[in-house]
Design a protein around this motif. Structure first.
Motif, PDB file in Angstrom:
ATOM      1  N   TYR A   1       8.621 -54.571  45.724  1.00 41.71           N
ATOM      2  CA  TYR A   1       8.290 -56.025  45.045  1.00 41.71           C
ATOM      3  C   TYR A   1       8.586 -56.951  46.166  1.00 41.71           C
ATOM      4  N   SER A   2       7.840 -58.124  45.700  1.00 40.36           N
ATOM      5  CA  SER A   2       7.798 -59.223  46.847  1.00 40.36           C
ATOM      6  C   SER A   2       7.771 -60.484  46.274  1.00 40.36           C
ATOM      7  N   SER A   3       8.225 -61.762  46.814  1.00 46.28           N
ATOM      8  CA  SER A   3       8.174 -62.939  46.295  1.00 46.28           C
ATOM      9  C   SER A   3       8.064 -64.011  47.012  1.00 46.28           C
ATOM     10  N   TYR A   4       7.772 -65.389  46.467  1.00 45.61           N
ATOM     11  CA  TYR A   4       7.915 -66.537  47.324  1.00 45.61           C
ATOM     12  C   TYR A   4       8.149 -67.666  46.217  1.00 45.61           C
ATOM     13  N   GLN A   5       8.939 -68.684  46.873  1.00 49.67           N
ATOM     14  CA  GLN A   5       8.793 -70.072  45.988  1.00 49.67           C
ATOM     15  C   GLN A   5       8.958 -71.074  47.186  1.00 49.67           C
ATOM     16  N   VAL A   6       8.091 -72.058  46.618  1.00 51.10           N
ATOM     17  CA  VAL A   6       7.707 -73.238  47.746  1.00 51.10           C
ATOM     18  C   VAL A   6       7.691 -74.331  46.896  1.00 51.10           C
ATOM     19  N   LEU A   7       8.281 -75.621  47.721  1.00 53.01           N
ATOM     20  CA  LEU A   7       8.206 -76.879  47.193  1.00 53.01           C
ATOM     21  C   LEU A   7       7.663 -77.718  48.321  1.00 53.01           C
ATOM     22  N   VAL A   8       6.476 -78.395  47.934  1.00 53.31           N
ATOM     23  CA  VAL A   8       6.059 -79.330  49.006  1.00 53.31           C
ATOM     24  C   VAL A   8       6.315 -80.730  48.316  1.00 53.31           C
ATOM     25  N   PRO A   9       7.404 -81.396  48.839  1.00 54.62           N
ATOM     26  CA  PRO A   9       7.809 -82.732  48.386  1.00 54.62           C
ATOM     27  C   PRO A   9       6.891 -83.739  48.701  1.00 54.62           C
ATOM     28  N   SER A  10       6.093 -84.028  49.486  1.00 54.46           N
ATOM     29  CA  SER A  10       5.027 -84.691  49.802  1.00 54.46           C
ATOM     30  C   SER A  10       3.881 -84.760  48.691  1.00 54.46           C
ATOM     31  N   THR A  11       3.500 -83.699  48.085  1.00 50.34           N
ATOM     32  CA  THR A  11       2.607 -83.728  47.045  1.00 50.34           C
ATOM     33  C   THR A  11       3.301 -83.442  45.545  1.00 50.34           C
ATOM     34  N   GLY A  12       4.642 -83.168  45.452  1.00 50.63           N
ATOM     35  CA  GLY A  12       5.128 -82.932  44.222  1.00 50.63           C
ATOM     36  C   GLY A  12       4.872 -81.486  43.649  1.00 50.63           C
ATOM     37  N   TYR A  13       4.218 -80.907  44.299  1.00 44.55           N
ATOM     38  CA  TYR A  13       3.777 -79.276  43.798  1.00 44.55           C
ATOM     39  C   TYR A  13       5.042 -78.495  43.982  1.00 44.55           C
ATOM     40  N   GLY A  14       5.017 -77.619  43.208  1.00 43.36           N
ATOM     41  CA  GLY A  14       5.875 -76.337  43.277  1.00 43.36           C
ATOM     42  C   GLY A  14       5.086 -75.019  43.121  1.00 43.36           C
ATOM     43  N   PHE A  15       5.375 -73.862  43.819  1.00 36.16           N
ATOM     44  CA  PHE A  15       4.683 -72.740  43.794  1.00 36.16           C
ATOM     45  C   PHE A  15       5.535 -71.529  43.645  1.00 36.16           C
ATOM     46  N   VAL A  16       5.217 -70.682  42.758  1.00 39.40           N
ATOM     47  CA  VAL A  16       6.046 -69.369  42.872  1.00 39.40           C
ATOM     48  C   VAL A  16       4.815 -68.449  42.692  1.00 39.40           C
ATOM     49  N   ALA A  17       5.147 -66.987  43.496  1.00 36.89           N
ATOM     50  CA  ALA A  17       4.141 -66.037  43.404  1.00 36.89           C
ATOM     51  C   ALA A  17       5.179 -64.832  43.302  1.00 36.89           C
ATOM     52  N   LEU A  18       4.925 -63.989  42.659  1.00 38.33           N
ATOM     53  CA  LEU A  18       5.776 -62.655  42.366  1.00 38.33           C
ATOM     54  C   LEU A  18       4.950 -61.592  42.571  1.00 38.33           C
ATOM     55  N   PHE A  19       5.124 -60.441  43.254  1.00 35.20           N
ATOM     56  CA  PHE A  19       4.045 -59.388  43.391  1.00 35.20           C
ATOM     57  C   PHE A  19       5.011 -58.072  43.293  1.00 35.20           C
ATOM     58  N   ASN A  20       4.162 -57.126  42.541  1.00 33.73           N
ATOM     59  CA  ASN A  20       4.459 -55.896  42.455  1.00 33.73           C
ATOM     60  C   ASN A  20       4.472 -54.707  43.417  1.00 33.73           C
ATOM     61  N   SER A  21       4.181 -55.282  44.756  1.00 35.10           N
ATOM     62  CA  SER A  21       4.307 -54.394  45.834  1.00 35.10           C
ATOM     63  C   SER A  21       5.279 -54.880  47.058  1.00 35.10           C
ATOM     64  N   GLY A  22       6.052 -54.039  47.653  1.00 31.12           N
ATOM     65  CA  GLY A  22       6.597 -54.497  48.642  1.00 31.12           C
ATOM     66  C   GLY A  22       6.478 -54.522  49.892  1.00 31.12           C
ATOM     67  N   ILE A  23       7.361 -54.394  50.993  1.00 29.40           N
ATOM     68  CA  ILE A  23       7.384 -54.793  52.453  1.00 29.40           C
ATOM     69  C   ILE A  23       6.149 -53.732  53.011  1.00 29.40           C
ATOM     70  N   THR A  24       5.364 -54.083  53.717  1.00 34.96           N
ATOM     71  CA  THR A  24       4.421 -53.544  54.210  1.00 34.96           C
ATOM     72  C   THR A  24       4.213 -54.200  55.907  1.00 34.96           C
ATOM     73  N   LEU A  25       3.087 -53.616  56.783  1.00 30.83           N
ATOM     74  CA  LEU A  25       3.150 -53.917  58.142  1.00 30.83           C
ATOM     75  C   LEU A  25       3.007 -55.627  58.127  1.00 30.83           C
ATOM     76  N   THR A  26       2.343 -56.080  57.307  1.00 30.36           N
ATOM     77  CA  THR A  26       2.301 -57.384  57.263  1.00 30.36           C
ATOM     78  C   THR A  26       2.391 -58.130  56.156  1.00 30.36           C
ATOM     79  N   GLU A  27       2.724 -59.471  56.000  1.00 27.64           N
ATOM     80  CA  GLU A  27       3.045 -60.455  54.696  1.00 27.64           C
ATOM     81  C   GLU A  27       1.516 -60.957  54.733  1.00 27.64           C
ATOM     82  N   GLU A  28       0.411 -60.963  55.171  1.00 28.93           N
ATOM     83  CA  GLU A  28      -0.574 -61.642  55.242  1.00 28.93           C
ATOM     84  C   GLU A  28      -1.335 -61.552  53.681  1.00 28.93           C
ATOM     85  N   ASP A  29      -0.954 -60.204  53.264  1.00 27.29           N
ATOM     86  CA  ASP A  29      -2.029 -60.191  51.889  1.00 27.29           C
ATOM     87  C   ASP A  29      -1.060 -60.781  50.761  1.00 27.29           C
TER      88      ASP A  29
END
Length: 503
Positions: free
Chosen positions: A340-368
């Motif tokens: 599994y992998s995940s991200y949480q991001v806040l962008v204070p200048s725009t007021g947006y927040g983002f969450v992305a949860l993936f059911n795939s784990g570490i690989t060669l690159t985080e690009e995907d």
């Protein structure tokens, strides 16, 4: 005509793997540059279309996302399928890995606000049982634990080398009694999960109840995160989500998560819907969507503000800005385990927040995986989201072909060992033995692979199973090449001995 042995080819591919690995494992890819796609706020439908298309185009098994704006959830969605083949939804439980650290940090800040803990006092004042081999450990402060600047690291204490998996936070901390420090407390930043095992134990002792109970009563419930839970230290498990995936050879293979102790540092299971409430709380000064205040706005700002020596890590959160490739300043944290992998991001200048949860784990690159987050951010900032297909399956296909080649060449070398020996029957033994030296390189490369991966990963330790989950095609190639070379050495040695006896 000059012939090349399987080892020569193996060396070339190993060099190619290093070339691919090193740039690919950067923490977060740079943001894509783009032009405005719309002067209007992005719609939920547009976010949904992008996420659905992205998951399919990149070949991800599944993802759940949430986007918030100024205290409101504007979009949640699930895409792809879980490990059981069921459609992934925004309320599907998923491992959030190191995003758990921001929750442990908030629990500590609650105790700070209650006057029970001071950030700049030594941890030992609250946990007399906390002691490490290096006497400088007595100076480690609570702030340094949360900011990953305690001086502890995987080199001084490897979680992989524990004598056994702990059954409690107390035991996990006690097992650190032989740990050393890689730097004096407060001098260097080293990402080290046991920092947060100690922090969780502090919450448990000062809070006067088991860590899992404290988190449920003081963090998850008041935040409205009804489908979120922390792992039970006794078993290391949570209400089990569906299996995540290992990505290999263009396939998404459901696989169990390797066992490891993660309480306080990782292991929390949540949903995209619950995580939307979490980022709303972070963006609204510590208040849950229903107005409940978990911590003050000052404490939230403190957690979001870098204080570690690396200039980017706060207390369970990190900062990145345009100099790091971001379109605008971001407060964020990522998490990754084997499946599994995940991200949480806040962008204070725009007021947006983002969450992305993936059911795939570490690989060669985080690009995907990171590309999905970057695309959502880009849409909200009026930029074109990143495009392109995944390169992971292409790399795996290349290593798959090379694995078959190594197998064929190894088989060929074994079958032709008798003829090879007969042609060298009259040569000195040292000359015959010297021809085997190149064949020892792939076995040596396999034995050194763990150390090489640890170096590339910034000193982070892992088990062989965890390494295999991350780079299955590459390690399979190394293993097959090593076995093929050893088989050739054994066959030729036996053939030489027989030839000399016959002579």
């Amino acid at each position: 005509m000059v012939t090349r042995s399987p080892v020569t080819r193996s060396l070339f591919v190993t060099a190619l793997a290093v070339t691919v690995l090193c740039p690919a494992l950067s923490p977060v890819p740079a943001a894509a540059s783009g032009v405005s796609v719309s002067g209007e706020p992005v719609s939920a439908a547009e976010l949904d279309r992008f996420a659905a298309a992205y998951v399919e185009r990149r070949g991800l098994p599944g993802a759940a996302v949430a986007v918030t704006l100024d205290g409101e959830t504007v979009h949640t969605g699930g895409y792809g399928a879980d490990g059981g083949g069921e459609p992934l939804r925004a309320d599907t439980p998923m491992r959030i890995a190191s995003l758990s650290k921001s929750m442990t940090a908030l629990a500590v800040m609650q105790l700070v606000e209650g006057g029970d803990v001071e950030l700049d006092r030594p941890v030992y004042d609250y946990l007399p049982g906390f002691g490490i081999a290096d006497p400088r450990g007595a100076r480690i402060t609570v702030r340094q634990l949360l900011g990953q600047s305690s001086g502890m690291s995987d080199q001084g204490f490897s979680p992989v080398d524990r004598p056994r998996r702990p059954t409690s936070l107390d035991e996990a901390v006690a097992q650190m009694d032989g740990a050393g420090l890689s730097a004096a407390p407060g001098e260097e930043w080293e990402y080290h999960n046991p920092n947060y095992h100690v922090a969780a134990r502090l919450v448990e002792v000062v809070g006067g109840r088991p860590f899992t109970e404290y988190m449920e009563e003081h963090v998850f419930a008041p935040a409205g995160m009804d489908d979120t839970s922390s792992p039970d230290p006794a078993t290391g498990t949570v209400p089990d989500p569906a299996r995540g995936h290992v990505r290999a050879y263009g396939l998404n293979i459901p696989a169990p998560e390797p066992e490891h102790f993660s309480t306080g540092a990782g292991g929390v299971v949540s949903t995209a819907e619950d995580m939307a409430r979490w980022v709303i709380l972070q963006g609204d000064g510590g208040r849950a969507p229903d107005g409940t205040e978990l911590v003050s706005a000052e404490s939230v700002e403190l957690m979001h503000t870098p204080s570690a020596p690396n200039g980017r890590y706060g207390l369970g959160w990190m900062r990145r800005g345009p100099e790091d490739g971001a379109g605008a300043d971001q407060v964020w944290h990522g998490g990754m385990v084997s499946t599994y992998s995940s991200y949480q991001v806040l962008v204070p200048s725009t007021g947006y927040g983002f969450v992305a949860l993936f059911n795939s784990g570490i690989t060669l690159t985080e690009e995907d995986t990171w590309g999905l987050v970057e695309g959502l951010i880009a849409l909200t900032e009026g930029r074109e989201p990143p495009v392109g297909d995944s390169v992971l399956w292409k790399v795996d296909a290349a290593f798959g072909a090379l694995t078959l080649l190594a197998l064929v060449l190894g088989t060929r070398g074994v079958l032709r060992a008798r003829g090879w020996a007969s042609r060298r029957a009259g040569r000195p033994r040292w000359r015959v033995g010297s021809t085997f030296l190149p064949y020892l390189v792939p076995p040596a490369a396999l034995l050194g692979a763990d150390s090489a991966i640890t170096l590339v990963m910034g000193g982070r330790e892992g088990t062989w199973l965890q390494r295999f989950y991350g780079v299955p095609a590459e390690l399979t190639f190394l293993a097959v090449a090593a076995l093929a070379c050893l088989a050739v050495i054994a066959a030729r040695t036996a053939a030489v001995v027989r030839a000399r006896r016959s002579a």
